[in-house]
Design a protein around this motif. Structure first.
Motif, PDB file in Angstrom:
ATOM      1  N   ALA A 438       0.695  -0.811  -0.033  1.00  0.00           N
ATOM      2  CA  ALA A 438       0.249   0.068   0.104  1.00  0.00           C
ATOM      3  C   ALA A 438       0.559   1.326   0.022  1.00  0.00           C
ATOM      4  CB  ALA A 438      -1.141   0.088   1.211  1.00  0.00           C
ATOM      5  N   GLY A 441       2.173   1.720  -3.207  1.00  0.00           N
ATOM      6  CA  GLY A 441       0.439   1.617  -4.222  1.00  0.00           C
ATOM      7  C   GLY A 441       1.303   2.980  -5.186  1.00  0.00           C
ATOM      8  N   GLY A 451      -6.690   4.508  -0.008  1.00  0.00           N
ATOM      9  CA  GLY A 451      -5.629   2.582  -0.023  1.00  0.00           C
ATOM     10  C   GLY A 451      -6.661   2.047   0.758  1.00  0.00           C
ATOM     11  N   TRP A 466      -5.837  -5.597   1.500  1.00  0.00           N
ATOM     12  CA  TRP A 466      -5.812  -4.665   1.210  1.00  0.00           C
ATOM     13  C   TRP A 466      -7.217  -3.824  -0.429  1.00  0.00           C
ATOM     14  CZ3 TRP A 466      -1.321  -3.792  -2.935  1.00  0.00           C
ATOM     15  CH2 TRP A 466      -1.024  -2.573  -3.439  1.00  0.00           C
ATOM     16  N   PHE A 468      -7.862  -0.963  -2.989  1.00  0.00           N
ATOM     17  CA  PHE A 468      -7.688   0.785  -3.739  1.00  0.00           C
ATOM     18  C   PHE A 468      -7.754   0.713  -4.203  1.00  0.00           C
ATOM     19  CE2 PHE A 468      -4.477  -2.766  -4.956  1.00  0.00           C
ATOM     20  CZ  PHE A 468      -4.165  -1.730  -5.897  1.00  0.00           C
TER      21      PHE A 468
END
Length: 525
Positions: A438, A441, A451, A466, A468
């Motif tokens: 993350a 990202g 996220g 996770w 996002f």
């Protein structure tokens, strides 16, 4: 000031409040007349906390009005029509369509539960309403039979009382000022104080369907402590009347939000029942309940330890809930591999009269893979044995490709993408792995945003989810949302994820749930 006389008030210069027709935790509903348009309306007078300072009360009113105005933008046949939002004498009022007919709660109280076909149609109507609300970023947060109206003389079902609704992403005063809602219909993540998403409304729908079929919420108990204990800890014991819609109800009452049935899948199953009278079945993980000499197999999911601990602390603060909290903490499931299957005694659904001891049952958990077989592929799916060392259910028509370490199963035109990646042991475990990804990202995914990493579990293994949003691979494709579950098992790490257009995320959740639930590493992998 409102016009007083014969106990009648006029607010906003045009709405005459004539008779009180309902009362709830968020205010009073009046049968009223719009004197300007000469029509009957319902007016909800929202309650304001009198203990607040003047500045705090002003902030509360403004937030209520903002949220009410957001709800007023919703347009759907199964959502109450909001005509106006006014403030009068420092108090907010919502002017709504007047639906002639009682609530589902009234129907159950007067005539008993509804049949499965009627319940399925109610569920479909509410799913349609929630689809529109969620797409607009509005969470209902108080879905229960009292807030579902059944219009007399028609088959129309109307979701009302968005009085405590929350605009997604905003912190509301109804949220920060304390718990708001109906505990019997409230999702475990809200009980634990987490910021909840659309899945919390779907949990409430599962409890509502069960109540419509059986006559009461499956989490009804004699005290607030008992209700909280039931929601976050006790095994769901479906009443016999719920059997026709049980796959839907069980899927919606999945305690882990990441594994809860999505809106599209619930809608598909309910439509199938309405059309055929039969709902596709799945076999989720199970546990054995021993009561006396009887052995009953019931469906089971592991409750995340964090939810148990937070809920236990909440229970301990509730009068009379100390015993329940102690039992909850004593039975927390920190690590299933630390010892053999454990047993504990927990209260049954109701106590006995005259202060006699509460009956108990002994719960024996089976944590091994052989005791919790995977669900079979749902209808419309096929089970594939992938050369990379796993089996998983994927929708019919999805094609396979390999991208480096990743195996992808994609729908035509690549609209939906199911991905699997296996690796060696992770440094710091799944949570650390997902948080590293993350953090990276913004560099690795164009347009990375929104996220979030959530600690959870998968079949008694620590896991992390996770989620996002990123830009699509082309301007025409638009933004995409990804759900990625990571866990370690047998010395290996596994990622299972789904990527889909933001506007079709509910459909993608069905694919995600099926992939996660049916994923099995090959022996020796």
């Amino acid at each position: 000031m409102g016009t007083e006389g014969d106990n009648v008030r006029v607010i906003g210069g045009r709405y005459r409040l004539e008779a009180r027709i309902g009362r709830g935790g968020m205010g009073v509903v009046w049968r009223s007349t719009d004197t300007l348009l000469a029509r009957q309306v319902a007016v909800k007078e929202l309650a304001v906390d009198e203990s607040l300072s003047e500045a705090q009360a002003h902030e509360q009113r403004e937030r209520m009005l903002r949220e009410a105005r957001a709800v007023a933008q919703l347009r759907h046949p199964n959502i109450i029509v909001v005509h106006d939002v006014v403030q009068h004498d420092g108090r907010p009022y919502i002017v709504m369509d007047l639906v002639n007919g009682g609530s589902l709660a009234d129907r159950i109280a007067r005539h008993g539960p509804v049949d499965a076909l009627h319940a399925a149609r109610i569920g479909l109507a509410l799913l349609g309403a929630l689809r529109v609300a969620h797409a607009a970023g509005v969470l209902h947060r108080d879905l229960k039979p009292a807030n579902v109206l059944l219009e007399s003389g028609t088959a129309r079902i109307v979701l009302t009382d968005f009085g405590i609704a929350q605009v997604e992403g905003a912190t509301t005063l109804t949220e920060t000022g304390g718990f708001v809602g109906s505990p019997e219909y409230t999702a475990p993540e809200r009980m634990a104080g987490d910021r909840s998403g659309t899945g919390a409304d779907l949990w409430s729908l599962g409890a509502l369907l069960c109540a419509a079929l059986s006559g009461e919420s499956p989490f009804r108990r004699d005290s607030m402590g008992g209700i909280l204990h039931a929601v976050v800890y006790e095994e769901f014991r479906p009443p016999a009347e719920a059997a026709p819609l049980l796959p839907v109800i069980q899927g919606l009452l999945e305690r882990e939000p990441a594994r809860r049935m999505g809106l599209d899948e619930a809608e598909r199953l309910l439509r199938a029942y309405v059309a055929t009278g039969a709902t596709p079945q799945a076999a989720p993980p199970r546990m054995v309940v021993v009561a006396g000499t009887d052995v009953v197999v019931v469906h089971r999911r592991r409750v995340p330890t964090r939810v148990l601990l937070v809920a236990a602390a909440f229970l301990a603060a509730v009068a009379g809930a100390g015993v329940a909290a102690a039992a909850l903490l004593a039975d927390r499931d920190d690590n299933a591999s630390q010892g053999p299957p454990s047993s504990t005694s927990v209260p049954t659904r109701t106590g006995t009269a005259s202060g006699s001891p509460t009956p108990t049952v002994t719960v024996t958990r089976e944590e091994t893979r052989t005791a919790t077989p995977r669900p079979t592929a749902p209808p419309g799916y096929r089970t594939v044995r992938d050369p990379q060392g796993f089996t998983v259910a994927v929708p019919q028509g999805f094609s396979r490709s390999v991208d480096g370490e990743r195996v992808l199963y994609m729908s035509p035109r690549r609209t939906f993408r199911i991905g699997v990646r296996t690796a060696g042991p992770l440094s710091g475990g799944p949570a650390a792995e997902q948080r590293r990804a993350a953090a990276d990202g913004p560099r690795s995914d164009p347009g990375y945003r929104d996220g979030k990493v959530t600690d959870t579990s998968h079949d008694a293994h620590d896991a992390a989810l996770w989620e996002f949003t990123r830009d699509g691979f082309s301007a025409a494709e638009g933004p995409r949302r990804t759900m990625d579950l990571c866990w370690e098992e047998g010395g290996r790490a596994y990622h299972v994820w789904v990527s889909a257009p933001v506007g079709r995320i509910d459909e993608a959740r069905g694919y995600f749930d099926a992939a996660v639930d049916t994923f099995v590493p090959s022996a020796g992998n």
